[in-house]
Design an enzyme around this catalytic site. Structure first.
Site, PDB file in Angstrom:
ATOM      1  N   GLU A  83       0.830  -1.208   0.000  1.00  0.00           N
ATOM      2  CA  GLU A  83       0.000   0.000   0.000  1.00  0.00           C
ATOM      3  C   GLU A  83       0.865   1.259   0.000  1.00  0.00           C
ATOM      4  OE1 GLU A  83      -2.578  -0.684   3.350  1.00  0.00           O
ATOM      5  OE2 GLU A  83      -3.892  -1.989   2.197  1.00  0.00           O
ATOM      6  N   GLU A 117      -6.869  -7.595  -1.163  1.00  0.00           N
ATOM      7  CA  GLU A 117      -7.401  -7.641   0.200  1.00  0.00           C
ATOM      8  C   GLU A 117      -8.908  -7.400   0.148  1.00  0.00           C
ATOM      9  OE1 GLU A 117      -5.398  -5.137   3.021  1.00  0.00           O
ATOM     10  OE2 GLU A 117      -3.467  -6.153   2.761  1.00  0.00           O
TER      11      GLU A 117
END
Length: 607
Positions: free
Chosen positions: A188, A263
Protein backbone atom coordinates in the site's frame (compact mmCIF):
# COMPACT_ATOMS: atom_id res chain seq x y z
CA UNK A 1 27.39 -56.80 -14.09
CA UNK A 2 23.88 -58.19 -13.77
CA UNK A 3 22.87 -55.23 -11.54
CA UNK A 4 24.33 -52.72 -14.00
CA UNK A 5 22.36 -54.35 -16.87
CA UNK A 6 19.12 -54.06 -14.89
CA UNK A 7 19.77 -50.37 -14.20
CA UNK A 8 20.56 -49.81 -17.92
CA UNK A 9 17.29 -51.43 -19.02
CA UNK A 10 15.36 -49.43 -16.44
CA UNK A 11 16.84 -46.17 -17.72
CA UNK A 12 15.95 -47.12 -21.33
CA UNK A 13 12.40 -47.94 -20.28
CA UNK A 14 11.98 -44.58 -18.56
CA UNK A 15 13.51 -42.73 -21.52
CA UNK A 16 11.17 -44.23 -24.12
CA UNK A 17 8.01 -44.16 -22.02
CA UNK A 18 6.54 -40.79 -23.08
CA UNK A 19 5.76 -38.44 -20.18
CA UNK A 20 7.54 -40.69 -17.73
CA UNK A 21 10.84 -39.84 -19.37
CA UNK A 22 10.79 -36.62 -17.30
CA UNK A 23 11.68 -37.09 -13.65
CA UNK A 24 9.33 -35.82 -10.93
CA UNK A 25 11.77 -33.05 -10.03
CA UNK A 26 12.02 -31.97 -13.65
CA UNK A 27 8.24 -32.00 -13.97
CA UNK A 28 7.94 -29.73 -10.96
CA UNK A 29 10.55 -27.36 -12.33
CA UNK A 30 8.64 -27.02 -15.60
CA UNK A 31 5.69 -25.32 -13.89
CA UNK A 32 5.03 -21.67 -14.64
CA UNK A 33 3.00 -18.71 -13.43
CA UNK A 34 2.66 -15.67 -15.70
CA UNK A 35 0.95 -12.30 -16.04
CA UNK A 36 -0.72 -11.64 -19.39
CA UNK A 37 -3.99 -10.51 -20.95
CA UNK A 38 -4.96 -8.81 -17.66
CA UNK A 39 -5.28 -12.13 -15.83
CA UNK A 40 -3.07 -14.87 -14.37
CA UNK A 41 -1.76 -17.97 -16.13
CA UNK A 42 -0.73 -21.14 -14.32
CA UNK A 43 0.99 -23.72 -16.51
CA UNK A 44 -0.23 -21.84 -19.61
CA UNK A 45 -3.89 -21.88 -18.57
CA UNK A 46 -5.95 -19.04 -17.05
CA UNK A 47 -5.97 -19.32 -13.26
CA UNK A 48 -8.31 -17.73 -10.73
CA UNK A 49 -6.58 -17.09 -7.41
CA UNK A 50 -8.93 -17.71 -4.49
CA UNK A 51 -6.81 -16.89 -1.46
CA UNK A 52 -7.14 -16.58 2.28
CA UNK A 53 -4.57 -14.70 4.35
CA UNK A 54 -3.10 -15.99 7.59
CA UNK A 55 0.06 -14.91 9.42
CA UNK A 56 2.57 -17.44 10.80
CA UNK A 57 3.67 -14.97 13.49
CA UNK A 58 0.15 -14.80 14.93
CA UNK A 59 -0.55 -18.53 15.09
CA UNK A 60 1.31 -21.13 17.18
CA UNK A 61 3.39 -23.28 14.86
CA UNK A 62 1.57 -26.38 16.10
CA UNK A 63 -1.67 -25.01 14.60
CA UNK A 64 -0.38 -23.94 11.20
CA UNK A 65 -1.50 -27.09 9.42
CA UNK A 66 -4.96 -26.98 10.99
CA UNK A 67 -5.48 -23.36 9.93
CA UNK A 68 -4.26 -24.08 6.38
CA UNK A 69 -6.75 -26.95 6.13
CA UNK A 70 -9.51 -24.65 7.39
CA UNK A 71 -8.67 -22.14 4.66
CA UNK A 72 -8.75 -24.87 2.02
CA UNK A 73 -12.11 -26.16 3.23
CA UNK A 74 -13.60 -22.69 2.73
CA UNK A 75 -12.90 -23.02 -0.98
CA UNK A 76 -9.51 -21.37 -1.32
CA UNK A 77 -6.72 -22.66 -3.54
CA UNK A 78 -4.07 -20.24 -2.27
CA UNK A 79 -2.70 -18.91 1.02
CA UNK A 80 -1.44 -15.34 1.40
CA UNK A 81 0.88 -14.46 4.25
CA UNK A 82 2.67 -11.42 5.60
CA UNK A 83 6.19 -12.02 6.83
CA UNK A 84 7.00 -9.52 9.59
CA UNK A 85 10.61 -8.43 9.17
CA UNK A 86 10.94 -7.31 12.81
CA UNK A 87 9.75 -10.72 14.02
CA UNK A 88 12.80 -12.28 12.38
CA UNK A 89 15.40 -9.54 12.93
CA UNK A 90 14.60 -7.62 16.09
CA UNK A 91 18.30 -7.01 16.75
CA UNK A 92 20.45 -5.71 13.87
CA UNK A 93 22.09 -8.55 11.96
CA UNK A 94 20.60 -11.34 14.10
CA UNK A 95 18.06 -13.32 12.06
CA UNK A 96 15.87 -16.23 13.06
CA UNK A 97 14.00 -18.10 10.35
CA UNK A 98 14.13 -21.50 12.05
CA UNK A 99 12.67 -21.60 15.57
CA UNK A 100 8.98 -22.00 16.47
CA UNK A 101 6.70 -19.57 14.69
CA UNK A 102 9.69 -18.20 12.79
CA UNK A 103 10.27 -21.36 10.75
CA UNK A 104 9.19 -19.92 7.41
CA UNK A 105 10.29 -22.94 5.39
CA UNK A 106 8.07 -25.18 7.48
CA UNK A 107 5.09 -22.92 6.82
CA UNK A 108 5.75 -22.95 3.08
CA UNK A 109 6.07 -26.75 3.05
CA UNK A 110 2.75 -27.11 4.89
CA UNK A 111 1.04 -24.92 2.28
CA UNK A 112 2.45 -27.14 -0.43
CA UNK A 113 1.54 -30.30 1.44
CA UNK A 114 -2.08 -29.10 1.43
CA UNK A 115 -1.95 -28.79 -2.36
CA UNK A 116 -2.23 -25.00 -2.21
CA UNK A 117 -0.33 -22.07 -3.67
CA UNK A 118 1.22 -19.13 -1.86
CA UNK A 119 1.20 -15.34 -2.22
CA UNK A 120 4.32 -14.24 -0.37
CA UNK A 121 4.19 -10.80 1.28
CA UNK A 122 7.59 -10.11 2.91
CA UNK A 123 7.39 -6.32 3.00
CA UNK A 124 9.77 -4.89 4.02
CA UNK A 125 6.77 -2.89 5.24
CA UNK A 126 3.52 -4.82 5.72
CA UNK A 127 1.22 -2.69 7.95
CA UNK A 128 -0.95 -5.58 9.21
CA UNK A 129 -1.83 -3.85 12.51
CA UNK A 130 1.60 -5.10 13.59
CA UNK A 131 4.13 -3.09 15.60
CA UNK A 132 5.81 -0.52 13.30
CA UNK A 133 4.19 -2.21 10.32
CA UNK A 134 6.79 -4.98 10.45
CA UNK A 135 9.81 -2.67 10.30
CA UNK A 136 12.43 -3.38 12.99
CA UNK A 137 12.39 -0.90 15.86
CA UNK A 138 16.20 -0.69 15.83
CA UNK A 139 15.82 1.65 12.84
CA UNK A 140 14.40 4.20 15.27
CA UNK A 141 17.72 4.36 17.12
CA UNK A 142 18.91 6.52 14.21
CA UNK A 143 17.69 10.03 15.15
CA UNK A 144 17.02 11.34 11.64
CA UNK A 145 16.10 8.07 9.88
CA UNK A 146 13.61 8.21 7.02
CA UNK A 147 11.76 5.03 6.14
CA UNK A 148 10.22 3.56 3.00
CA UNK A 149 12.39 5.70 0.73
CA UNK A 150 15.96 5.92 -0.57
CA UNK A 151 17.50 6.84 2.78
CA UNK A 152 20.80 4.92 2.63
CA UNK A 153 20.55 3.76 6.28
CA UNK A 154 17.10 2.31 5.61
CA UNK A 155 17.95 0.69 2.26
CA UNK A 156 21.06 -0.92 3.75
CA UNK A 157 18.91 -2.62 6.39
CA UNK A 158 16.34 -3.67 3.76
CA UNK A 159 19.06 -5.18 1.59
CA UNK A 160 20.39 -7.16 4.55
CA UNK A 161 16.88 -8.52 5.20
CA UNK A 162 16.19 -9.36 1.55
CA UNK A 163 19.56 -11.11 1.28
CA UNK A 164 18.58 -13.36 4.20
CA UNK A 165 15.06 -14.26 3.11
CA UNK A 166 15.52 -14.45 -0.67
CA UNK A 167 17.04 -17.99 -0.59
CA UNK A 168 13.83 -19.33 1.01
CA UNK A 169 11.71 -17.65 -1.64
CA UNK A 170 13.91 -18.82 -4.50
CA UNK A 171 13.86 -22.40 -3.22
CA UNK A 172 10.06 -22.53 -3.16
CA UNK A 173 9.15 -20.59 -6.30
CA UNK A 174 6.63 -22.28 -8.58
CA UNK A 175 9.30 -22.78 -11.26
CA UNK A 176 11.45 -24.68 -8.75
CA UNK A 177 8.66 -27.00 -7.69
CA UNK A 178 7.39 -24.88 -4.80
CA UNK A 179 4.03 -23.19 -4.12
CA UNK A 180 5.04 -19.50 -4.38
CA UNK A 181 3.20 -17.85 -7.28
CA UNK A 182 3.98 -14.19 -6.65
CA UNK A 183 5.86 -11.91 -4.28
CA UNK A 184 4.45 -8.57 -3.16
CA UNK A 185 6.62 -5.46 -3.31
CA UNK A 186 6.20 -3.23 -0.25
CA UNK A 187 2.55 -2.69 0.77
CA UNK A 188 0.00 0.00 0.00
CA UNK A 189 2.83 2.35 -0.87
CA UNK A 190 0.48 4.75 -2.64
CA UNK A 191 -1.13 5.45 0.75
CA UNK A 192 2.23 6.55 2.16
CA UNK A 193 4.68 8.03 -0.33
CA UNK A 194 5.67 8.59 -3.94
CA UNK A 195 9.36 7.66 -4.12
CA UNK A 196 9.25 5.84 -7.45
CA UNK A 197 13.02 5.37 -7.30
CA UNK A 198 12.59 3.40 -4.07
CA UNK A 199 9.91 1.13 -5.51
CA UNK A 200 12.01 0.43 -8.61
CA UNK A 201 15.08 -0.18 -6.42
CA UNK A 202 13.13 -2.71 -4.32
CA UNK A 203 11.91 -4.49 -7.47
CA UNK A 204 15.46 -4.71 -8.82
CA UNK A 205 16.85 -5.83 -5.46
CA UNK A 206 14.67 -8.95 -5.41
CA UNK A 207 15.63 -9.73 -9.01
CA UNK A 208 19.29 -9.24 -8.13
CA UNK A 209 18.86 -11.79 -5.32
CA UNK A 210 17.56 -14.35 -7.81
CA UNK A 211 13.78 -14.08 -7.46
CA UNK A 212 12.06 -14.93 -10.75
CA UNK A 213 8.33 -15.18 -9.91
CA UNK A 214 6.08 -12.26 -10.87
CA UNK A 215 5.70 -9.37 -8.45
CA UNK A 216 2.58 -7.53 -7.40
CA UNK A 217 1.71 -4.36 -5.52
CA UNK A 218 -1.32 -3.62 -3.33
CA UNK A 219 -3.02 -0.24 -3.21
CA UNK A 220 -6.40 1.34 -2.75
CA UNK A 221 -8.44 1.50 -5.97
CA UNK A 222 -7.92 5.25 -6.47
CA UNK A 223 -5.92 6.89 -9.23
CA UNK A 224 -3.47 8.77 -7.00
CA UNK A 225 -2.66 5.67 -4.91
CA UNK A 226 -2.23 3.51 -7.98
CA UNK A 227 -0.03 6.06 -9.72
CA UNK A 228 2.28 6.33 -6.71
CA UNK A 229 2.24 2.67 -5.67
CA UNK A 230 2.28 0.51 -8.81
CA UNK A 231 5.06 -0.39 -11.26
CA UNK A 232 5.13 -1.34 -14.95
CA UNK A 233 5.15 -5.08 -15.62
CA UNK A 234 3.89 -5.88 -12.12
CA UNK A 235 0.47 -7.28 -11.16
CA UNK A 236 -1.86 -4.78 -9.51
CA UNK A 237 -3.55 -5.75 -6.26
CA UNK A 238 -6.47 -3.65 -5.08
CA UNK A 239 -7.31 -3.17 -1.40
CA UNK A 240 -10.23 -3.81 -1.75
CA UNK A 241 -12.14 -4.30 -5.00
CA UNK A 242 -15.40 -6.09 -5.75
CA UNK A 243 -16.81 -4.21 -8.73
CA UNK A 244 -15.86 -3.68 -12.36
CA UNK A 245 -15.46 0.04 -11.71
CA UNK A 246 -12.70 -0.63 -9.17
CA UNK A 247 -10.92 -3.05 -11.48
CA UNK A 248 -11.17 -0.52 -14.30
CA UNK A 249 -9.42 2.08 -12.14
CA UNK A 250 -6.30 -0.06 -12.14
CA UNK A 251 -6.42 -0.45 -15.91
CA UNK A 252 -6.51 3.32 -16.34
CA UNK A 253 -3.08 3.46 -14.74
CA UNK A 254 -1.69 0.11 -15.94
CA UNK A 255 -3.67 -0.97 -19.04
CA UNK A 256 -1.62 -4.15 -19.52
CA UNK A 257 -1.66 -5.26 -15.88
CA UNK A 258 -3.07 -8.44 -14.40
CA UNK A 259 -5.43 -7.10 -11.72
CA UNK A 260 -6.92 -8.74 -8.65
CA UNK A 261 -8.43 -7.91 -5.28
CA UNK A 262 -5.45 -8.41 -2.98
CA UNK A 263 -7.40 -7.64 0.20
CA UNK A 264 -11.11 -8.38 0.49
CA UNK A 265 -12.19 -7.52 4.03
CA UNK A 266 -14.57 -10.01 5.69
CA UNK A 267 -13.98 -8.20 9.00
CA UNK A 268 -12.00 -5.31 10.46
CA UNK A 269 -9.55 -4.38 13.21
CA UNK A 270 -10.40 -3.09 16.69
CA UNK A 271 -8.64 -0.57 18.97
CA UNK A 272 -8.81 -0.30 22.75
CA UNK A 273 -11.92 1.59 23.97
CA UNK A 274 -13.84 0.75 20.77
CA UNK A 275 -16.66 -1.72 20.31
CA UNK A 276 -15.74 -4.91 18.52
CA UNK A 277 -15.87 -4.23 14.80
CA UNK A 278 -18.41 -6.32 12.94
CA UNK A 279 -18.83 -6.72 9.17
CA UNK A 280 -22.13 -7.81 7.66
CA UNK A 281 -21.88 -11.37 6.33
CA UNK A 282 -24.44 -10.80 3.59
CA UNK A 283 -22.47 -7.89 2.14
CA UNK A 284 -19.25 -9.88 2.15
CA UNK A 285 -20.96 -12.88 0.54
CA UNK A 286 -22.37 -10.62 -2.19
CA UNK A 287 -18.88 -9.32 -3.01
CA UNK A 288 -17.45 -12.84 -3.10
CA UNK A 289 -20.29 -13.95 -5.36
CA UNK A 290 -19.46 -11.13 -7.80
CA UNK A 291 -15.73 -11.90 -7.77
CA UNK A 292 -16.20 -15.64 -8.29
CA UNK A 293 -18.93 -15.19 -10.87
CA UNK A 294 -16.82 -12.78 -12.92
CA UNK A 295 -13.65 -14.84 -12.78
CA UNK A 296 -11.77 -12.29 -10.67
CA UNK A 297 -8.90 -13.36 -8.46
CA UNK A 298 -9.00 -12.23 -4.84
CA UNK A 299 -7.65 -12.80 -1.34
CA UNK A 300 -9.54 -12.58 1.96
CA UNK A 301 -7.79 -10.25 4.40
CA UNK A 302 -7.88 -11.94 6.79
CA UNK A 303 -9.53 -15.31 6.64
CA UNK A 304 -8.08 -16.02 10.11
CA UNK A 305 -6.36 -13.36 12.18
CA UNK A 306 -4.85 -15.07 15.20
CA UNK A 307 -3.31 -13.14 18.08
CA UNK A 308 -0.88 -10.27 18.69
CA UNK A 309 1.01 -12.22 21.32
CA UNK A 310 3.66 -10.43 23.38
CA UNK A 311 4.11 -6.76 22.48
CA UNK A 312 3.49 -7.10 18.73
CA UNK A 313 0.12 -5.29 18.45
CA UNK A 314 0.38 -2.10 16.41
CA UNK A 315 -1.48 1.21 16.50
CA UNK A 316 -3.00 3.81 14.23
CA UNK A 317 -2.60 7.57 14.16
CA UNK A 318 -4.49 9.92 11.86
CA UNK A 319 -2.59 13.02 13.07
CA UNK A 320 0.47 13.76 15.23
CA UNK A 321 -1.77 14.16 18.30
CA UNK A 322 -3.91 11.05 17.77
CA UNK A 323 -2.99 7.57 18.94
CA UNK A 324 -5.16 4.43 18.83
CA UNK A 325 -3.45 1.23 19.97
CA UNK A 326 -4.78 -2.12 18.75
CA UNK A 327 -6.13 -4.77 21.08
CA UNK A 328 -4.21 -8.01 21.62
CA UNK A 329 -6.74 -10.18 19.80
CA UNK A 330 -6.56 -10.18 16.01
CA UNK A 331 -9.85 -12.03 15.72
CA UNK A 332 -10.81 -9.40 13.10
CA UNK A 333 -14.35 -10.77 12.90
CA UNK A 334 -12.79 -13.14 10.38
CA UNK A 335 -14.49 -16.29 9.03
CA UNK A 336 -12.17 -18.44 11.17
CA UNK A 337 -12.17 -16.95 14.65
CA UNK A 338 -9.15 -16.35 16.87
CA UNK A 339 -9.38 -19.78 18.47
CA UNK A 340 -9.50 -21.46 15.05
CA UNK A 341 -13.20 -22.29 14.81
CA UNK A 342 -15.51 -21.78 11.81
CA UNK A 343 -18.04 -19.00 12.28
CA UNK A 344 -21.44 -18.53 10.64
CA UNK A 345 -19.61 -16.19 8.25
CA UNK A 346 -17.27 -19.06 7.36
CA UNK A 347 -20.17 -21.35 6.52
CA UNK A 348 -21.90 -18.67 4.44
CA UNK A 349 -18.77 -17.93 2.39
CA UNK A 350 -18.03 -21.64 2.01
CA UNK A 351 -21.51 -22.02 0.54
CA UNK A 352 -20.78 -19.30 -2.03
CA UNK A 353 -17.48 -20.95 -2.92
CA UNK A 354 -19.19 -24.33 -3.37
CA UNK A 355 -21.62 -22.72 -5.81
CA UNK A 356 -18.75 -22.00 -8.20
CA UNK A 357 -16.59 -25.04 -7.51
CA UNK A 358 -16.68 -27.95 -9.96
CA UNK A 359 -15.70 -30.30 -7.17
CA UNK A 360 -17.04 -30.82 -3.68
CA UNK A 361 -15.09 -28.74 -1.19
CA UNK A 362 -12.91 -30.60 1.32
CA UNK A 363 -14.37 -31.44 4.70
CA UNK A 364 -13.43 -29.28 7.65
CA UNK A 365 -10.60 -30.64 9.80
CA UNK A 366 -11.45 -31.98 13.24
CA UNK A 367 -11.89 -29.15 15.78
CA UNK A 368 -9.15 -28.68 18.34
CA UNK A 369 -10.01 -29.30 22.01
CA UNK A 370 -11.02 -26.38 24.23
CA UNK A 371 -11.29 -26.13 27.98
CA UNK A 372 -12.69 -23.98 30.75
CA UNK A 373 -11.43 -23.69 34.30
CA UNK A 374 -13.07 -22.10 37.34
CA UNK A 375 -12.09 -18.83 38.96
CA UNK A 376 -8.59 -19.26 40.36
CA UNK A 377 -6.97 -17.01 42.93
CA UNK A 378 -3.61 -15.36 42.40
CA UNK A 379 -1.25 -14.18 45.14
CA UNK A 380 0.91 -11.09 45.39
CA UNK A 381 4.49 -12.10 44.58
CA UNK A 382 6.69 -9.10 43.93
CA UNK A 383 6.87 -5.70 42.27
CA UNK A 384 8.78 -4.00 39.52
CA UNK A 385 10.40 -1.89 42.25
CA UNK A 386 12.00 -5.01 43.74
CA UNK A 387 13.37 -6.05 40.35
CA UNK A 388 15.00 -2.99 38.85
CA UNK A 389 18.11 -3.45 36.70
CA UNK A 390 21.13 -1.18 36.95
CA UNK A 391 20.23 2.32 35.76
CA UNK A 392 21.60 4.37 32.92
CA UNK A 393 22.48 7.98 33.74
CA UNK A 394 21.56 10.79 31.36
CA UNK A 395 20.90 14.51 31.44
CA UNK A 396 17.59 14.29 29.60
CA UNK A 397 15.30 11.28 29.04
CA UNK A 398 15.82 9.24 25.89
CA UNK A 399 13.26 7.06 24.09
CA UNK A 400 13.80 3.33 24.56
CA UNK A 401 15.08 2.74 21.02
CA UNK A 402 18.00 5.11 21.67
CA UNK A 403 18.93 2.76 24.51
CA UNK A 404 18.69 -0.39 22.34
CA UNK A 405 15.42 -1.44 23.97
CA UNK A 406 12.61 -2.33 21.59
CA UNK A 407 9.65 -3.36 23.75
CA UNK A 408 8.27 -3.28 27.26
CA UNK A 409 8.54 -0.55 29.88
CA UNK A 410 11.00 2.16 30.96
CA UNK A 411 11.30 3.73 34.42
CA UNK A 412 12.57 7.32 34.46
CA UNK A 413 13.72 8.71 37.85
CA UNK A 414 14.98 12.14 38.89
CA UNK A 415 15.50 14.21 42.03
CA UNK A 416 13.48 17.42 42.07
CA UNK A 417 15.63 20.50 42.56
CA UNK A 418 13.94 23.91 42.36
CA UNK A 419 10.25 23.29 41.77
CA UNK A 420 8.96 20.46 43.97
CA UNK A 421 5.22 20.45 43.12
CA UNK A 422 2.82 21.75 40.50
CA UNK A 423 2.15 20.91 36.85
CA UNK A 424 4.25 18.01 35.58
CA UNK A 425 4.29 18.10 31.78
CA UNK A 426 5.68 15.36 29.53
CA UNK A 427 6.29 16.31 25.93
CA UNK A 428 6.18 13.25 23.70
CA UNK A 429 4.97 10.60 26.15
CA UNK A 430 4.69 7.30 24.27
CA UNK A 431 2.41 5.86 25.48
CA UNK A 432 1.08 5.32 29.00
CA UNK A 433 2.65 6.40 32.29
CA UNK A 434 2.09 5.98 36.00
CA UNK A 435 3.66 8.79 38.04
CA UNK A 436 5.04 8.51 41.59
CA UNK A 437 6.42 11.05 44.06
CA UNK A 438 8.57 9.66 46.84
CA UNK A 439 7.16 6.22 46.08
CA UNK A 440 3.54 7.36 46.33
CA UNK A 441 1.28 6.99 43.32
CA UNK A 442 0.20 10.37 41.91
CA UNK A 443 -1.68 9.61 38.71
CA UNK A 444 -1.71 8.43 35.12
CA UNK A 445 -0.92 10.09 31.79
CA UNK A 446 -2.45 8.37 28.76
CA UNK A 447 -1.39 9.34 25.23
CA UNK A 448 -4.47 7.69 23.70
CA UNK A 449 -6.63 10.23 25.60
CA UNK A 450 -4.45 13.16 24.56
CA UNK A 451 -3.13 13.61 28.10
CA UNK A 452 0.27 15.22 28.69
CA UNK A 453 0.34 16.38 32.31
CA UNK A 454 -0.52 15.59 35.90
CA UNK A 455 -0.44 17.63 39.13
CA UNK A 456 2.32 16.84 41.61
CA UNK A 457 1.29 17.42 45.25
CA UNK A 458 3.35 19.24 47.86
CA UNK A 459 5.61 16.94 49.87
CA UNK A 460 7.72 17.50 52.95
CA UNK A 461 10.83 16.01 51.37
CA UNK A 462 13.71 18.40 50.68
CA UNK A 463 14.51 16.82 47.33
CA UNK A 464 11.54 14.70 46.27
CA UNK A 465 12.10 11.67 44.03
CA UNK A 466 10.00 11.57 40.88
CA UNK A 467 9.39 8.21 39.15
CA UNK A 468 7.66 7.90 35.77
CA UNK A 469 6.96 4.31 34.69
CA UNK A 470 6.22 4.33 30.94
CA UNK A 471 4.63 1.53 28.96
CA UNK A 472 5.42 1.56 25.26
CA UNK A 473 2.34 0.24 23.52
CA UNK A 474 2.10 -0.56 19.81
CA UNK A 475 4.11 1.51 17.34
CA UNK A 476 2.07 3.20 14.65
CA UNK A 477 1.83 0.83 11.68
CA UNK A 478 0.21 2.97 8.99
CA UNK A 479 0.43 6.46 7.56
CA UNK A 480 2.62 9.50 7.95
CA UNK A 481 3.22 9.19 11.72
CA UNK A 482 5.10 5.90 11.73
CA UNK A 483 8.31 7.27 13.27
CA UNK A 484 6.85 6.41 16.65
CA UNK A 485 9.54 5.98 19.29
CA UNK A 486 8.60 4.73 22.75
CA UNK A 487 9.15 6.01 26.27
CA UNK A 488 9.70 9.74 26.81
CA UNK A 489 10.60 11.05 23.38
CA UNK A 490 11.21 14.72 24.20
CA UNK A 491 11.42 16.39 27.64
CA UNK A 492 9.79 16.63 31.07
CA UNK A 493 9.07 19.93 32.80
CA UNK A 494 7.65 21.02 36.16
CA UNK A 495 5.96 24.43 36.11
CA UNK A 496 7.88 25.15 32.92
CA UNK A 497 11.28 24.17 34.36
CA UNK A 498 12.96 21.41 32.33
CA UNK A 499 13.94 18.53 34.60
CA UNK A 500 17.50 17.29 34.26
CA UNK A 501 19.75 14.46 35.47
CA UNK A 502 17.86 11.19 35.23
CA UNK A 503 18.36 7.57 36.15
CA UNK A 504 16.72 5.32 33.57
CA UNK A 505 15.85 1.63 34.11
CA UNK A 506 15.18 -0.49 31.02
CA UNK A 507 12.49 -3.10 31.62
CA UNK A 508 11.90 -5.17 28.48
CA UNK A 509 9.59 -7.51 30.42
CA UNK A 510 10.88 -10.51 28.48
CA UNK A 511 9.99 -14.03 29.50
CA UNK A 512 13.51 -14.42 30.92
CA UNK A 513 13.06 -11.31 33.06
CA UNK A 514 9.77 -12.63 34.42
CA UNK A 515 11.23 -16.10 35.03
CA UNK A 516 13.97 -14.59 37.19
CA UNK A 517 11.85 -12.29 39.34
CA UNK A 518 12.95 -11.96 42.95
CA UNK A 519 10.21 -12.13 45.54
CA UNK A 520 9.73 -8.74 47.17
CA UNK A 521 7.82 -6.92 49.87
CA UNK A 522 7.15 -3.55 48.19
CA UNK A 523 3.42 -2.86 47.76
CA UNK A 524 3.07 -0.12 45.17
CA UNK A 525 1.38 0.01 41.76
CA UNK A 526 3.51 -2.08 39.44
CA UNK A 527 2.90 -5.50 41.04
CA UNK A 528 3.46 -9.08 39.93
CA UNK A 529 0.89 -11.71 40.90
CA UNK A 530 1.27 -15.47 40.54
CA UNK A 531 -0.65 -18.71 40.64
CA UNK A 532 -0.09 -22.35 39.77
CA UNK A 533 -3.01 -23.28 37.55
CA UNK A 534 -3.55 -27.04 37.95
CA UNK A 535 -5.19 -28.77 34.97
CA UNK A 536 -6.18 -32.38 34.39
CA UNK A 537 -6.29 -31.82 30.61
CA UNK A 538 -5.17 -29.25 28.09
CA UNK A 539 -7.01 -27.32 25.41
CA UNK A 540 -7.43 -23.86 23.95
CA UNK A 541 -9.05 -21.28 26.18
CA UNK A 542 -9.41 -17.60 26.90
CA UNK A 543 -8.21 -16.34 30.27
CA UNK A 544 -10.62 -13.78 31.69
CA UNK A 545 -8.75 -10.79 33.14
CA UNK A 546 -11.71 -8.70 34.35
CA UNK A 547 -10.40 -8.80 37.91
CA UNK A 548 -7.22 -6.97 36.90
CA UNK A 549 -6.64 -3.47 35.53
CA UNK A 550 -3.86 -3.02 32.96
CA UNK A 551 -0.79 -5.06 32.23
CA UNK A 552 0.66 -8.20 30.70
CA UNK A 553 -0.11 -11.90 31.19
CA UNK A 554 2.43 -14.75 31.06
CA UNK A 555 1.61 -18.49 31.05
CA UNK A 556 4.45 -20.98 31.32
CA UNK A 557 6.81 -18.29 30.06
CA UNK A 558 4.66 -17.32 27.07
CA UNK A 559 3.62 -13.68 26.88
CA UNK A 560 -0.07 -13.77 25.94
CA UNK A 561 -0.19 -10.00 25.41
CA UNK A 562 -1.69 -6.91 26.98
CA UNK A 563 -4.94 -6.71 28.95
CA UNK A 564 -6.73 -3.46 29.84
CA UNK A 565 -10.03 -2.95 31.59
CA UNK A 566 -11.09 -0.17 29.18
CA UNK A 567 -12.18 -2.96 26.82
CA UNK A 568 -13.53 -4.22 24.56
CA UNK A 569 -11.17 -7.15 25.14
CA UNK A 570 -11.22 -8.70 28.60
CA UNK A 571 -10.03 -12.21 27.71
CA UNK A 572 -6.67 -13.29 26.32
CA UNK A 573 -6.29 -16.35 24.12
CA UNK A 574 -4.14 -19.11 25.61
CA UNK A 575 -3.26 -21.88 23.13
CA UNK A 576 -3.65 -25.38 24.54
CA UNK A 577 -0.20 -26.28 23.22
CA UNK A 578 1.27 -23.80 25.73
CA UNK A 579 -0.45 -25.56 28.63
CA UNK A 580 0.36 -28.87 30.31
CA UNK A 581 -1.34 -31.34 32.60
CA UNK A 582 -0.57 -30.51 36.21
CA UNK A 583 0.73 -27.16 37.42
CA UNK A 584 0.99 -24.23 34.99
CA UNK A 585 2.75 -21.07 36.11
CA UNK A 586 0.70 -17.93 35.54
CA UNK A 587 2.28 -14.50 36.13
CA UNK A 588 0.30 -11.27 35.93
CA UNK A 589 1.95 -7.86 35.80
CA UNK A 590 -0.48 -5.07 36.62
CA UNK A 591 0.44 -1.37 36.50
CA UNK A 592 -2.26 -0.33 38.97
CA UNK A 593 -3.56 -3.15 41.10
CA UNK A 594 -2.32 -3.79 44.63
CA UNK A 595 -4.55 -6.71 45.57
CA UNK A 596 -4.52 -10.08 43.78
CA UNK A 597 -7.43 -10.85 41.48
CA UNK A 598 -8.79 -14.08 40.07
CA UNK A 599 -8.45 -15.54 36.60
CA UNK A 600 -10.93 -17.82 34.86
CA UNK A 601 -10.77 -20.01 31.75
CA UNK A 602 -13.50 -19.43 29.15
CA UNK A 603 -13.95 -21.08 25.75
CA UNK A 604 -14.83 -17.92 23.78
CA UNK A 605 -13.64 -14.35 23.31
CA UNK A 606 -16.93 -12.67 24.22
CA UNK A 607 -19.97 -13.35 26.36
Amino acid sequence: MKLNRILYLLILCLFFNGNFSISLAQAKQSRSFELKNNVFWLDNSPFQIISGEIHPARIPVEYWEHRIQMVKAMGCNTIACYIMWNYHENVPGTFDFKTGNKDIEKFIRLVQKAGMYLLFRPGPYVCGEWDFGGLPAYLLSIPDIKIRCMDARYTAAVERYVSEIAPFVRKYEIGNGGPILMLQLENEYGSYGNDRTYMKWLHDLWRKKGITVPFYTSDGPTLHMLEAGTLPGVAVGLDPAASQTEFDQALKVRPDASVFCSELYPGWLTHWREKWRRTDTGKVASKVDWLLGNGKSFSYYVIHGGTNFGFWAGANSSSPDSYRPDVTSYDYDAPINEIGQPTSKYMALRKVAQKYSKEKLPSLPEPLPTLCFPATNTVRFSSIWDNLPDPKHMVQPLPMEMMNQYEGFVLYRTKLVGHKSGKLFIDGLHDYATVFLNGNYVGTIDRSLGQKSVALPVSNVEYPILDILVEGMGRVNFGANMLDRKGITSYVSLNGMTLMNWEVFNLNMSSDYVANLKQGETVRPGMFFKTDLVLDKTGDCYIDMRNFTKGVLYVNGHNLGRFWNVGPQYRLFCPGVWLKKGANEVVVFDMHQLEPGTIEGIDRLEE
